[in-house]
Design a protein around this motif. Structure first.
Motif, PDB file in Angstrom:
ATOM      1  N   PHE A   9      -4.391  59.995  82.771  1.00  9.98           N
ATOM      2  CA  PHE A   9      -4.444  58.422  82.967  1.00  9.98           C
ATOM      3  C   PHE A   9      -5.619  58.334  83.867  1.00  9.98           C
ATOM      4  N   GLU A  10      -6.425  57.372  83.666  1.00  8.93           N
ATOM      5  CA  GLU A  10      -7.608  57.255  84.352  1.00  8.93           C
ATOM      6  C   GLU A  10      -7.479  55.947  85.277  1.00  8.93           C
ATOM      7  N   GLN A  11      -6.525  56.323  86.436  1.00 12.05           N
ATOM      8  CA  GLN A  11      -6.110  55.429  87.227  1.00 12.05           C
ATOM      9  C   GLN A  11      -7.291  54.345  87.785  1.00 12.05           C
ATOM     10  N   LYS A  12      -8.214  54.942  88.025  1.00  4.33           N
ATOM     11  CA  LYS A  12      -9.489  54.240  88.711  1.00  4.33           C
ATOM     12  C   LYS A  12      -9.922  52.793  87.846  1.00  4.33           C
ATOM     13  N   HIS A  13      -9.752  53.009  86.470  1.00  3.02           N
ATOM     14  CA  HIS A  13     -10.107  51.709  85.501  1.00  3.02           C
ATOM     15  C   HIS A  13      -8.804  51.129  85.217  1.00  3.02           C
ATOM     16  N   CYS A  14      -7.422  51.441  85.603  1.00  2.00           N
ATOM     17  CA  CYS A  14      -6.346  50.482  85.158  1.00  2.00           C
ATOM     18  C   CYS A  14      -6.323  49.377  85.695  1.00  2.00           C
ATOM     19  N   VAL A  15      -6.300  48.120  84.848  1.00  2.00           N
ATOM     20  CA  VAL A  15      -6.237  46.889  85.409  1.00  2.00           C
ATOM     21  C   VAL A  15      -4.657  46.195  85.775  1.00  2.00           C
ATOM     22  N   THR A  19      -0.081  46.334  78.954  1.00  8.75           N
ATOM     23  CA  THR A  19      -0.086  46.340  77.617  1.00  8.75           C
ATOM     24  C   THR A  19       0.753  47.720  77.124  1.00  8.75           C
ATOM     25  N   CYS A  20       0.332  48.833  77.720  1.00 11.63           N
ATOM     26  CA  CYS A  20       1.268  49.961  77.282  1.00 11.63           C
ATOM     27  C   CYS A  20       2.720  49.855  77.497  1.00 11.63           C
ATOM     28  N   GLN A  21       3.028  49.465  78.267  1.00 10.59           N
ATOM     29  CA  GLN A  21       4.569  49.254  78.683  1.00 10.59           C
ATOM     30  C   GLN A  21       5.221  48.459  77.563  1.00 10.59           C
ATOM     31  N   ILE A  22       4.506  47.166  76.965  1.00  7.39           N
ATOM     32  CA  ILE A  22       4.969  46.400  76.365  1.00  7.39           C
ATOM     33  C   ILE A  22       4.813  47.037  74.808  1.00  7.39           C
ATOM     34  N   ALA A  23       3.918  47.797  74.600  1.00  9.55           N
ATOM     35  CA  ALA A  23       3.586  48.412  73.270  1.00  9.55           C
ATOM     36  C   ALA A  23       4.864  49.444  73.031  1.00  9.55           C
ATOM     37  N   CYS A  24       4.934  50.189  73.980  1.00 13.31           N
ATOM     38  CA  CYS A  24       6.134  50.912  74.117  1.00 13.31           C
ATOM     39  C   CYS A  24       7.642  50.477  73.972  1.00 13.31           C
ATOM     40  N   LYS A  25       7.720  49.493  74.603  1.00 16.04           N
ATOM     41  CA  LYS A  25       9.095  48.617  74.592  1.00 16.04           C
ATOM     42  C   LYS A  25       9.288  48.320  73.185  1.00 16.04           C
ATOM     43  N   GLY A 138      -0.420  62.074  62.599  1.00 20.92           N
ATOM     44  CA  GLY A 138      -1.919  62.182  62.803  1.00 20.92           C
ATOM     45  C   GLY A 138      -2.345  60.994  63.801  1.00 20.92           C
ATOM     46  N   LYS A 139      -1.220  60.251  64.315  1.00 11.29           N
ATOM     47  CA  LYS A 139      -1.601  58.894  65.220  1.00 11.29           C
ATOM     48  C   LYS A 139      -1.494  59.154  66.599  1.00 11.29           C
ATOM     49  N   GLU A 140      -1.983  58.323  67.468  1.00 14.58           N
ATOM     50  CA  GLU A 140      -1.822  58.276  69.015  1.00 14.58           C
ATOM     51  C   GLU A 140      -0.494  57.921  69.288  1.00 14.58           C
ATOM     52  N   PRO A 141       0.090  58.277  70.405  1.00  2.00           N
ATOM     53  CA  PRO A 141       0.993  57.661  71.210  1.00  2.00           C
ATOM     54  C   PRO A 141       0.620  56.311  71.159  1.00  2.00           C
ATOM     55  N   VAL A 142       1.795  55.413  70.927  1.00  2.90           N
ATOM     56  CA  VAL A 142       1.346  53.756  71.217  1.00  2.90           C
ATOM     57  C   VAL A 142       1.067  53.479  72.444  1.00  2.90           C
ATOM     58  N   SER A 146      -2.645  51.339  72.257  1.00  7.94           N
ATOM     59  CA  SER A 146      -2.777  50.029  72.606  1.00  7.94           C
ATOM     60  C   SER A 146      -3.404  49.700  73.933  1.00  7.94           C
ATOM     61  N   CYS A 147      -3.676  50.613  74.810  1.00 10.02           N
ATOM     62  CA  CYS A 147      -4.460  50.404  76.073  1.00 10.02           C
ATOM     63  C   CYS A 147      -5.942  49.834  75.785  1.00 10.02           C
ATOM     64  N   PRO A 148      -6.032  48.463  76.077  1.00  8.86           N
ATOM     65  CA  PRO A 148      -7.210  47.716  75.960  1.00  8.86           C
ATOM     66  C   PRO A 148      -8.482  48.329  76.792  1.00  8.86           C
ATOM     67  N   VAL A 149      -8.138  48.971  78.087  1.00  6.89           N
ATOM     68  CA  VAL A 149      -9.159  49.444  78.724  1.00  6.89           C
ATOM     69  C   VAL A 149      -9.751  51.029  78.277  1.00  6.89           C
ATOM     70  N   ARG A 150      -8.517  51.548  77.665  1.00  8.39           N
ATOM     71  CA  ARG A 150      -8.730  53.003  77.405  1.00  8.39           C
ATOM     72  C   ARG A 150      -8.435  53.874  78.696  1.00  8.39           C
ATOM     73  N   THR A 151      -7.623  53.416  79.599  1.00  8.67           N
ATOM     74  CA  THR A 151      -7.284  54.235  80.621  1.00  8.67           C
ATOM     75  C   THR A 151      -6.444  55.583  80.357  1.00  8.67           C
TER      76      THR A 151
END
Length: 194
Positions: A9-15, A19-25, A138-142, A146-151
């Motif tokens: 988790f790159e917390q310093k850039h999380c806005v 989106t991650c929460q919604i994609a998981c849900k 072979g895919k990433e966790p959702v 889904s993270c638009p900022v790639r944090t």
């Protein structure tokens, strides 16, 4: 254990867009009130009064994006009375065998991160399983994809620590010595010194 998968988790850039929460849900078709990944705001600072004016001093806000941390020593696994919670030897993923889960919620009591979620419709507990089905393809966790900022990212705990350091707790998180979360964080500047 062959390897321990972990989240980065790159917390310093999380806005805090969630989106991650919604994609998981959406992926897990969770009921209202259930979240396998949660984004929360942490804020603080001080102010000074000068007459009628209020002057902010060192005001800050940052976000936490947290799911199950697939801990090295998961308290949920240790305390589950039916062994429904299991830690896979191959990759360290902590998952729930729904056939064994009796909905006693003991895991909820012992998880310091609030990861296990009770579903009153099924009378069972669910939680993040690191998107095992997507990993098998072979895919990433959702949450990661889904993270638009790639944090958010993932990898083996050793690789992530080598690349980003070993920090696994910041303000707003419980003491990491409790369960040794498989989590690596690049913190927001106020999440450590705050």
């Amino acid at each position: 254990m062959a390897k321990q998968l972990a989240f980065y988790f790159e917390q310093k850039h999380c806005v805090g867009c969630k989106t991650c929460q919604i994609a998981c849900k959406d992926k897990n078709n969770l009921a209202v009130g259930q979240l396998f990944r949660r984004v929360s705001e942490q804020e603080g600072g001080t102010y000074e009064k000068r007459g009628a004016a209020v002057i902010p001093r060192r005001v800050y806000a940052f976000w936490l994006s947290i799911s199950c941390n697939h801990c090295v020593n998961p308290a949920c696994v240790e305390h589950c009375p039916t062994a429904a919670l299991q830690k896979r030897a191959a990759d360290g993923i902590v998952h729930i065998d729904q056939e064994r889960c009796i909905g006693c919620q003991t895991c909820i009591k012992y998880c310091p991160y609030g990861a296990p979620q009770f579903n009153p419709d099924t009378n069972k507990v669910g939680k993040c399983d690191f998107c095992r089905d997507l990993l098998a393809e072979g895919k990433e966790p959702v949450c990661v994809s889904s993270c638009p900022v790639r944090t958010l990212g993932y990898g083996t705990l050793d690789e992530l620590r080598e690349k980003y350091g070993a920090l696994n707790q910041t303000k707003g998180l419980p003491n990491a010595t409790i369960t040794q979360p498989a989590l690596v964080i690049t913190p927001h500047r106020h999440a450590i010194s705050g």
